[in-house]
Design an enzyme around this catalytic site. Sequence first.
Site, PDB file in Angstrom:
ATOM      1  N   SER A   1      37.469  37.893  37.588  1.00 32.66           N
ATOM      2  CA  SER A   1      37.131  38.820  38.662  1.00 32.66           C
ATOM      3  C   SER A   1      38.380  39.507  39.198  1.00 32.66           C
ATOM      4  O   SER A   1      38.421  40.734  39.349  1.00 32.66           O
ATOM      5  CB  SER A   1      36.411  38.074  39.785  1.00 32.66           C
ATOM      6  OG  SER A   1      36.142  38.933  40.873  1.00 32.66           O
TER       7      SER A   1
ATOM      8  N   LYS B   1      39.841  43.751  37.852  1.00 28.89           N
ATOM      9  CA  LYS B   1      40.080  44.851  38.804  1.00 28.89           C
ATOM     10  C   LYS B   1      41.536  45.295  38.780  1.00 28.89           C
ATOM     11  O   LYS B   1      41.842  46.486  38.879  1.00 28.89           O
ATOM     12  CB  LYS B   1      39.691  44.418  40.218  1.00 28.89           C
ATOM     13  CG  LYS B   1      38.215  44.148  40.416  1.00 28.89           C
ATOM     14  CD  LYS B   1      37.859  44.013  41.882  1.00 28.89           C
ATOM     15  CE  LYS B   1      38.399  42.752  42.521  1.00 28.89           C
ATOM     16  NZ  LYS B   1      37.641  41.550  42.174  1.00 28.89           N
ATOM     17  N   LYS B   2      42.449  44.327  38.687  1.00 30.65           N
ATOM     18  CA  LYS B   2      43.865  44.672  38.731  1.00 30.65           C
ATOM     19  C   LYS B   2      44.293  45.408  37.461  1.00 30.65           C
ATOM     20  O   LYS B   2      45.083  46.356  37.517  1.00 30.65           O
ATOM     21  CB  LYS B   2      44.709  43.405  38.929  1.00 30.65           C
ATOM     22  CG  LYS B   2      44.392  42.669  40.235  1.00 30.65           C
ATOM     23  CD  LYS B   2      44.462  43.582  41.440  1.00 30.65           C
ATOM     24  CE  LYS B   2      44.121  42.866  42.730  1.00 30.65           C
ATOM     25  NZ  LYS B   2      44.080  43.789  43.890  1.00 30.65           N
TER      26      LYS B   2
ATOM     27  N   ASP C   1      50.873  45.173  43.181  1.00 31.33           N
ATOM     28  CA  ASP C   1      49.821  44.814  44.129  1.00 31.33           C
ATOM     29  C   ASP C   1      49.912  43.332  44.429  1.00 31.33           C
ATOM     30  O   ASP C   1      50.575  42.559  43.733  1.00 31.33           O
ATOM     31  CB  ASP C   1      48.449  45.155  43.551  1.00 31.33           C
ATOM     32  CG  ASP C   1      47.336  45.166  44.586  1.00 31.33           C
ATOM     33  OD1 ASP C   1      47.632  45.002  45.787  1.00 31.33           O
ATOM     34  OD2 ASP C   1      46.172  45.322  44.188  1.00 31.33           O
ATOM     35  N   LYS C   2      49.202  42.950  45.474  1.00 31.70           N
ATOM     36  CA  LYS C   2      49.060  41.552  45.881  1.00 31.70           C
ATOM     37  C   LYS C   2      47.575  41.256  46.002  1.00 31.70           C
ATOM     38  O   LYS C   2      46.781  42.119  46.386  1.00 31.70           O
ATOM     39  CB  LYS C   2      49.786  41.326  47.210  1.00 31.70           C
ATOM     40  CG  LYS C   2      49.326  40.113  48.000  1.00 31.70           C
ATOM     41  CD  LYS C   2      48.306  40.501  49.049  1.00 31.70           C
ATOM     42  CE  LYS C   2      47.717  39.278  49.732  1.00 31.70           C
ATOM     43  NZ  LYS C   2      46.507  39.652  50.556  1.00 31.70           N
ATOM     44  N   HIS C   3      47.205  40.039  45.672  1.00 31.43           N
ATOM     45  CA  HIS C   3      45.798  39.647  45.817  1.00 31.43           C
ATOM     46  C   HIS C   3      45.718  38.231  46.358  1.00 31.43           C
ATOM     47  O   HIS C   3      46.440  37.340  45.921  1.00 31.43           O
ATOM     48  CB  HIS C   3      45.068  39.713  44.480  1.00 31.43           C
ATOM     49  CG  HIS C   3      43.602  39.427  44.606  1.00 31.43           C
ATOM     50  ND1 HIS C   3      42.687  40.391  44.954  1.00 31.43           N
ATOM     51  CD2 HIS C   3      42.897  38.270  44.482  1.00 31.43           C
ATOM     52  CE1 HIS C   3      41.478  39.850  45.017  1.00 31.43           C
ATOM     53  NE2 HIS C   3      41.580  38.572  44.735  1.00 31.43           N
ATOM     54  N   SER C   4      44.821  38.044  47.324  1.00 33.14           N
ATOM     55  CA  SER C   4      44.585  36.718  47.904  1.00 33.14           C
ATOM     56  C   SER C   4      43.273  36.162  47.378  1.00 33.14           C
ATOM     57  O   SER C   4      42.319  36.919  47.147  1.00 33.14           O
ATOM     58  CB  SER C   4      44.532  36.822  49.429  1.00 33.14           C
ATOM     59  OG  SER C   4      43.976  35.640  49.988  1.00 33.14           O
TER      60      SER C   4
ATOM     61  N   ARG D   1      28.094  35.657  42.276  1.00 29.65           N
ATOM     62  CA  ARG D   1      28.865  34.443  42.583  1.00 29.65           C
ATOM     63  C   ARG D   1      28.713  34.053  44.045  1.00 29.65           C
ATOM     64  O   ARG D   1      28.645  32.868  44.384  1.00 29.65           O
ATOM     65  CB  ARG D   1      30.352  34.670  42.266  1.00 29.65           C
ATOM     66  CG  ARG D   1      30.682  34.716  40.786  1.00 29.65           C
ATOM     67  CD  ARG D   1      32.105  35.241  40.564  1.00 29.65           C
ATOM     68  NE  ARG D   1      33.080  34.424  41.247  1.00 29.65           N
ATOM     69  CZ  ARG D   1      34.200  34.893  41.803  1.00 29.65           C
ATOM     70  NH1 ARG D   1      34.448  36.196  41.773  1.00 29.65           N
ATOM     71  NH2 ARG D   1      35.037  34.077  42.390  1.00 29.65           N
TER      72      ARG D   1
ATOM     73  N   THR E   1      38.845  42.313  52.817  1.00 30.85           N
ATOM     74  CA  THR E   1      39.657  43.443  53.285  1.00 30.85           C
ATOM     75  C   THR E   1      38.815  44.708  53.397  1.00 30.85           C
ATOM     76  O   THR E   1      38.986  45.503  54.337  1.00 30.85           O
ATOM     77  CB  THR E   1      40.849  43.666  52.330  1.00 30.85           C
ATOM     78  OG1 THR E   1      41.659  42.487  52.321  1.00 30.85           O
ATOM     79  CG2 THR E   1      41.694  44.843  52.776  1.00 30.85           C
TER      80      THR E   1
END
Length: 451
Positions: free
Chosen positions: A186, A190-191, A83-86, A171, A123
């Site tokens: 955070s 999730k990941k 996966d990718k996360h920004s 937050r 997203t």
Amino acid sequence: MLLAQELIRKKRAGLALDQAEIQALVTGMVDGSITDAQLGAFCMATCFQGMTAAEGAALTLAMRDSGNVLRWDEMDLPGPVVDKHSTGGVGDLVSLVLAPMVVACGGIVPMISGRGLAHTGGTQDKLEAIPGYCTTPDLARFRRVVRDCGMAIIGQTADLAPADKRLYAIRDVTATVDSLPLITASILSKKFAAGLDALVMDIKCGNGAQTPELAQAQALAKNIIDTANAAGMACSALITDMSQPLAPSIGNALEVTAALSYLRTDTCPQRLHQTVLALGTEMLVVAGLAENALEAQVRLLDALHSGKAAQVFEKSCAALGAPPDLLANHARYLPQAKLRQPVFAPAGMYLNSMDTRAIGMLALQLSTTAHGKQDASTGLSQLAELGQRMEADTPLAMIHAVDEDSLSMASKRLLAACTFGETAAPRPQQIRQSMRGGLRLPAYALTTEAI
């Protein structure tokens, strides 16, 4: 029984919390025994005092274990789970196009996304602009879509990292979004809950980022990589520029439209394309799907230009309730604003800087209705880039709004957020730095055709 107020007092004093104390906090987040006021106080104390590496790891794993943790190994999937996360940006629609490209190259992408935080877009919010798209399926459906389509992008459900879902909301309203330990916990909770083998981080840097300074972005990247590696997950990070919106469209439906245009290869804006390829390359290499950057880029470009990525995205969307002909008929389905109006800058001048945070807040204000809900049709399109020469017939942007007052407000605020000069200032470097941890998955030999 550990009292929440005593743990808050301890953190406020700059003392480290032990694993049992952190577990008590997380349990209280889930069962409601910790109030919003107490959780906000904890976030603020952490924002000022920080956390040790041990505290951060304990918080991440406790939040992961606050709900179900997915396992994919029994499903015999035809690729590694990556996966990718920004960390959040303005006009950042990368996830919508990158996930299907990676799937078309052999990866499996179960992406759990978030809503917008402060001035940044989410997203999950973008996908909810698509009629019928279910961003909160039950876990059985989520797993089924991932198995059948190779990917699914959903929001957080009550089953996965429920502690983070509550912390995420607190937050947002307590101005503690930029706390490094809270960001790390955070993201990674999730990941880890999603059962990933590998993760690539897109750490934004610039005046539209949660970490505007390079040193802050580097510190966050290192913190995330070290925590992920310590728990056995391969992880790397790219630091990318957010001193201007990434795509020329800002707004939920407008960004979905731009993503569909990208997947059809109608329009692939340069900075967006560069970012997508850089992150996709890192995902394929770290996940063992490519030996080197050149091989990875060739495969990604083939996935895009062959139409395979577009097919993957449309199939995944349809499996989650979206129209099956979304790619061809998106204009029929996606909401469109009642009013559109171009904004023009001084002709003959160069666009030299943008207050990206202010532009993100402008887009948020455009979308916020009188009842506090979001109107997915609003935003900005055709947004100019830094260094671009403004011509009399070329707009700085096109505003999409619900009424005349919003058009007027947006026009004034957009111009105020930009500076112009007679000569062009240097354009910022889009990919600022690459950082990789010590773990990398072994080479993955695809035994079947990629999904």
